[in-house]
Structure formats: structure tokens, C-alpha cells
Write an enzyme that holds these catalytic residues in place. Structure first.
Site, PDB file in Angstrom:
ATOM      1  N   GLY B  57      25.275 -27.332  -3.610  1.00  0.00           N
ATOM      2  CA  GLY B  57      24.185 -26.362  -3.652  1.00  0.00           C
ATOM      3  C   GLY B  57      23.866 -25.778  -2.292  1.00  0.00           C
ATOM      4  CG  HIS B  58      22.876 -27.934   0.561  1.00  0.00           C
ATOM      5  ND1 HIS B  58      21.583 -27.500   0.591  1.00  0.00           N
ATOM      6  CD2 HIS B  58      22.846 -29.190   0.058  1.00  0.00           C
ATOM      7  CE1 HIS B  58      20.794 -28.470   0.125  1.00  0.00           C
ATOM      8  NE2 HIS B  58      21.540 -29.501  -0.209  1.00  0.00           N
ATOM      9  CG  HIS B 220      17.208 -31.064  -0.526  1.00  0.00           C
ATOM     10  ND1 HIS B 220      17.264 -31.850   0.597  1.00  0.00           N
ATOM     11  CD2 HIS B 220      18.469 -30.969  -0.988  1.00  0.00           C
ATOM     12  CE1 HIS B 220      18.521 -32.235   0.789  1.00  0.00           C
ATOM     13  NE2 HIS B 220      19.270 -31.708  -0.142  1.00  0.00           N
TER      14      HIS B 220
END
Lengths: 342, 342
Positions: B57-58, B220
Site C-alpha cells: 500500500g506504500h 498509516h
């Protein structure tokens, strides 16, 4: 407007300040501060210069691709506005020697008018300058009117192939012919998911419903040609690849370079997923996908969306595409060739 | 949720499929499909392996930095979730030979617990594995408790310096010492402007008022330490640089590498503008800004915002930072050194 700028009137200047101060051995300002040119090697009479004028707001294109094996200069216009003929002329004068120059023009109205005017003015001054129109967006005009299409992300293939060929000493007329041949081998289709924000007005550049995707929207929010409901990416990409291949069929077995370009606000997760779907679609037709580039290279601020470009290079063109280069933001991995993948 | 995915359960698999099919000469899947490792050169007993496990997700971090002169492998967890100890162990086993391995761990709770557990399991299996905690975010714990800080974008400096040192044959204990020394020379502070969208829930990851910026928000969406009203970027960056230099003073004349990292949804225009302001702030203190990296390398989906990392390398560390490398998405320009700038 929650954007990271100072005075609205200095957006472009502040950006260029940051850029040239970050990479001083590669890029520097010309006599006119809106001209970004190579630091080294210096322009030389034996090399044809390659440059482009374009509106800003699409970074890293085109400023980010000034460097060895790529562009000699970029003339930076205001946000989403073509630079003036006088400004483009200053850029031409800055880098053009006896071998002449190719002025790349991404086909949008202001760019065409101002670019052609600048090229004529340069000719009047005794410089050999050949404008090269770039167009690749299949949604912007029908197949029989290819030369009325818009320039989109696939124009990057022209930058790189001509940039390397010019570096290696190709003459002016040959470069223009090569550019026309590359152009004929490129097609692009884009999809927009969400709007970007104009740095000038602070407003969204367009609106679209939460459950829809626009096909064929231009890089300044020009209207798309159709809308589709949000669907799994495999279906969206299958549709887009089919449209691209309908416009220009590719024979099975023809090595095809894929560019998946993000519009700015689409994640790398998604762009990689899109690439996987493009490669799968090509593989089903036994078309080998090779030597791709995947990332956000020609953007419309933080617009969500992407485009798919397909390019079927000759072996010579492929060698130019894969040749070493050095610019701050062109990101094709040298010899990271997807030859196993097809 | 308007994101470009297929089945929600296959988001990570589809992304890895696209990635390894795009760059097959550089990256490939391990025996476990969640392990992405180098294609060439093969692991060898004389080289210490360097790897990291992290939530996805990064992107492009960390998968995108597997390659020669960088990481040997990345163990890819679910979105925003650390991979399990068993999975990390599979990654370790895949690339670790007699010289051992350094397991990089960006300091977040799940990553620390699972990474340390995997390292212990590997030791039980007879492999020499040394975990190296990475932390750099000055907002996440006070100065006296540096080892309780979170890992942020500045950890990229550790990847690159250790990656090059390992490639050149540095031994395991020396690599760990070098990593600790690099870590002590890095500080990062971030600012968030707008939220990203979770690929899993389709929801915004946090909310913040239209006229506010959060300082110190984690990767996050962990809470920031303060809020500021939207202001010219020069004021925001001056504040952030001062915070960084208060936490770790830099002597005038000390060459300092700047990383401006975009969170995903912030334009290149803005990131370049931020870099210009950082360089100006350092210049006012006669600190030369050299060899920077500016772009979206460690992202939180399409979150708007950026972080500033400062790194004062020794000459040896700088040589490792500037050394050639080959991975799909690490973008430091070799010898594009900003040495004139300061």
C-alpha cells in the site's frame, strides 16, 4: 486551495527554482528563466538540438526529461498554457547550432500555433528548425483523421527515441523522418477516475459521478468520448486494449512496448495492476510485451486515472528506447527488458 | 470505492503479478509468491543479504527497490499490515547464504514483533540474521526516546547505503554498525494535507479540515502532533526545517542530503517547490544541500502531503548513496549531485 505554493504568480518560477537547484549538473536555466536547458554537455554545432515548449502543471513532463540522451531544453509555459512564440524562440536560440533543431509540439491548439510561429521566426533568423507534431490519443479524432488527434503520454516514446538518435549524431531531416515513423507506431487511450485541482483557481478541473469512469479525457480535462460504470480493472483494461488494437492492429509476435502512465493521483499499486492486465491481454493475442515504463510521467495535477500507450518499435527504435540516458525523471530502466514476458 | 482493482482478495497478488512481469530481468517471485527477490545476480554465499518485510500500500517502497546495489528481497504483507513471521522467514531463507542477512525493520509495532520473531526463527535454523530497526520520524517520540520513533521515508537512506555496501562485500557486523550510524544521521518530519483512500474499505483514511495541515502524521494515518492553518509553503517548510534542526543540529558547512518524499497525491510541482524552500532554508544557515531525491517514493495511497528528511553522510556513506544501482523505482540520479547548491 490546499496546495503547497507561495505567491500564485510565482508558482512556475518557484518550481523551476527548486528543480534546477536540485540537479545543477544536469539542468540549468537559460538566459530567459523559463528556459530549462542541459548543463552538460553544452550545445554543439554537430548535434541537432531537441526541445519542446509546453504548459506547466504536467510534471515531470517535460522539464524532468531534459538531459543527456533526451531533451536539450524545455520551454516552460504558465500552468496549462502554451508558452508564447517569443519565449519558444528564446529556447530555440539557446540550444540550436549549425546542425539545426527539432521542435517537438504536442498537438494542442495553443502549442501548435505558438510552436509553428516560433519555428518560422527562427527560420527567419537563419536557424534550421523543423517542428514535429506529436499526436497519439485515439479518442480525440477518428482513425482517418489521425493528424487531428491530441498529444498524450505516448509522446514520451518520441522524446526518447529522437533524444538518443540526436545524441548519436543523426541529421535533422533523418530525425524528423524517424519521429514521424515512431509517431505512426504509437497509440494511446486514457481513462479518468477523479479530477485534479487547478493550482491557479483552486477548483476541481471537472466533475464526474462516483460510479463512473471517463474514457478518452484529455490531459487538461478535455471531454472524454464515453463513460463506463466502475468495473473490475480487468474489464476496463480489456476494453481499452481492444480499442487500441482496433485502431491500429498489431500482428501476433510483434514486440510491443507498453507505457502505463498515471495521471498523478493514481497509486503505484493500481498502475502495476493495470500493467499486469495489459500484458495479459497482449499475451492472449501472442503479442510480447517488452521493455515497459509504468508510473506517473505526464500528469494533470492529482487527477486520478491512467493511460495505456502501445508502441511497436523497429529494432533500431527499440535500441534507442533502451539506450542509456540521464535526466532527473525519465524512468525507463536500461536493459530491464521484459523479454521473457509475452 | 473507485480504485483500479479486481477481486479485493487479490489486490496484492495482482499488483505483484504486474510488477514481476514488467521487470523480469530485475525481479522475480520467490518460492512463496509474496516474496519478491532479485532475478540476477543470484544470492551468493559471500554477500550479506539485505531484505525487508513490510505491509503493502506504500508503493513503490519497498518492492520497487529490489535490485542490484539495493535490496535482495522484499516480503510483501497485506495492505498496511506487516507480513507474518513465517512469511518473513521464507523471505530470509530464500536469499540468505553463509555471509548472513540484515533484516531491515521500519519501526512500527507489527513489523517489529514479526520481524524479530522471524529473525529468531532463522537463527534457530542456523542462519545468521541481524535485525536492524529503522526510525527517523521526529514527531513520533521525544528526542530522548529516539528508539521509540517510527520509521518514515528517511529509511530510504539506509536501504541505499547498506545496499551498496553489501554489494561491495561488507561483512554482517559491519553492515549493522554502518546501518546504526546512518540511522543516527537521519531525521524526518512529515505534513499531511488530505487523506488517502484505503484500498480495502474504500473509505478515507482520516479527515482534516479544509484549511488545516497536520504535522507529523504517520504513514498509516497515525495521529500527528500538531495542526497548522494552511499558509504559504515557505512558512510551512521553514517551520519544519527548524523543527528538524532543533532535534538534530547540523553544523554550517556540513553537506546534507535532502529527501522530499511525496505521500502519493501531491504533485511534482509542489514537491519541487518544497525542495526549493528546504534548500533555501539550509542555505541561509550555510548548510550545503547535496545529491537530493525528490518524488513519491514511500506513499500512503493517494494521501496528499510530504515529508522532509535530512541526512548528513560521512564521505563513505555519500559514496554509497551516489553509487550506481539498478532497481525499478529507486530514482536517485547517479552523479546528479547538487554540489553547486548551497
Amino acid at each position: 486551495m490546499k496546495k503547497l505554493f507561495n505567491d500564485k504568480d510565482r508558482i512556475v518560477e518557484d518550481m523551476i527554482d527548486g528543480f534546477v537547484s536540485a540537479f545543477p549538473r544536469i539542468v540549468t536555466r537559460g538566459a530567459n528563466p523559463r528556459v530549462v536547458r542541459r548543463t552538460e554537455p553544452k550545445p554543439r554545432d554537430s548535434k541537432v538540438a531537441l526541445l519542446i515548449g509546453n504548459g506547466s502543471g504536467h510534471e515531470p513532463i517535460a522539464m524532468g526529461y531534459v538531459g543527456e540522451g533526451l531533451l536539450d531544453a524545455n520551454v516552460v509555459g504558465d500552468v496549462f498554457a502554451a508558452p508564447s512564440p517569443d519565449l519558444i524562440l528564446e529556447g530555440i536560440e539557446e540550444v540550436t547550432g549549425e546542425a539545426g533543431a527539432v521542435l517537438l509540439i504536442s498537438r494542442h491548439e495553443g502549442d501548435v500555433i505558438n510552436g509553428n510561429a516560433a519555428a518560422m521566426m527562427a527560420e527567419d533568423d537563419g536557424l534550421k528548425v523543423r517542428p514535429l507534431l506529436m499526436y497519439d490519443d485515439i479518442s480525440s479524432a477518428p482513425k482517418e483523421q489521425e493528424d487531428e488527434r491530441r498529444g498524450a503520454a505516448g509522446t514520451l516514446f518520441i522524446y526518447k527515441v529522437l533524444g538518443d538518435a540526436a545524441e548519436k549524431g543523426m541529421a535533422l531531416d533523418d530525425l524528423v523522418s524517424l519521429g514521424e515513423d515512431v509517431r505512426a507506431r504509437i497509440r494511446t487511450l486514457g481513462a479518468a477516475l477523479s479530477p485534479g485541482v487547478s493550482p491557479i483557481t483552486g477548483e476541481l478541473m471537472f466533475t464526474l459521478p462516483d460510479d463512473e469512469v471517463y474514457i478518452g479525457m484529455g490531459v487538461h480535462g478535455e471531454p472524454g468520448v464515453s463513460r463506463r460504470k466502475v468495473e473490475p480493472v480487468s474489464e476496463l483494461v480489456s476494453f481499452m486494449v481492444e480499442e487500441l488494437l482496433n485502431d491500429r492492429p498489431i500482428e501476433p509476435g510483434t514486440p510491443t512496448v507498453v507505457l502505463v502512465n498515471g495521471s498523478g493521483g493514481t497509486t503505484m499499486m493500481e498502475l502495476l495492476t493495470v500493467y499486469g492486465e495489459v500484458a495479459r491481454n497482449l499475451s492472449e493475442r501472442t503479442i510480447p510485451a517488452i521493455s515497459p515504463m509504468i508510473g506517473s510521467y505526464s500528469t494533470t495535477q492529482e487527477m486520478g486515472g491512467f493511460s495505456i500507450s502501445l508502441f511497436t518499435p523497429t529494432p533500431d527504435m527499440l535500441a534507442h528506447w533502451q539506450a542509456p540516458h540521464r535526466s532527473p525523471y525519465f524512468a525507463h530502466i536500461q536493459d530491464g527488458d521484459g523479454a521473457g514476458n509475452g
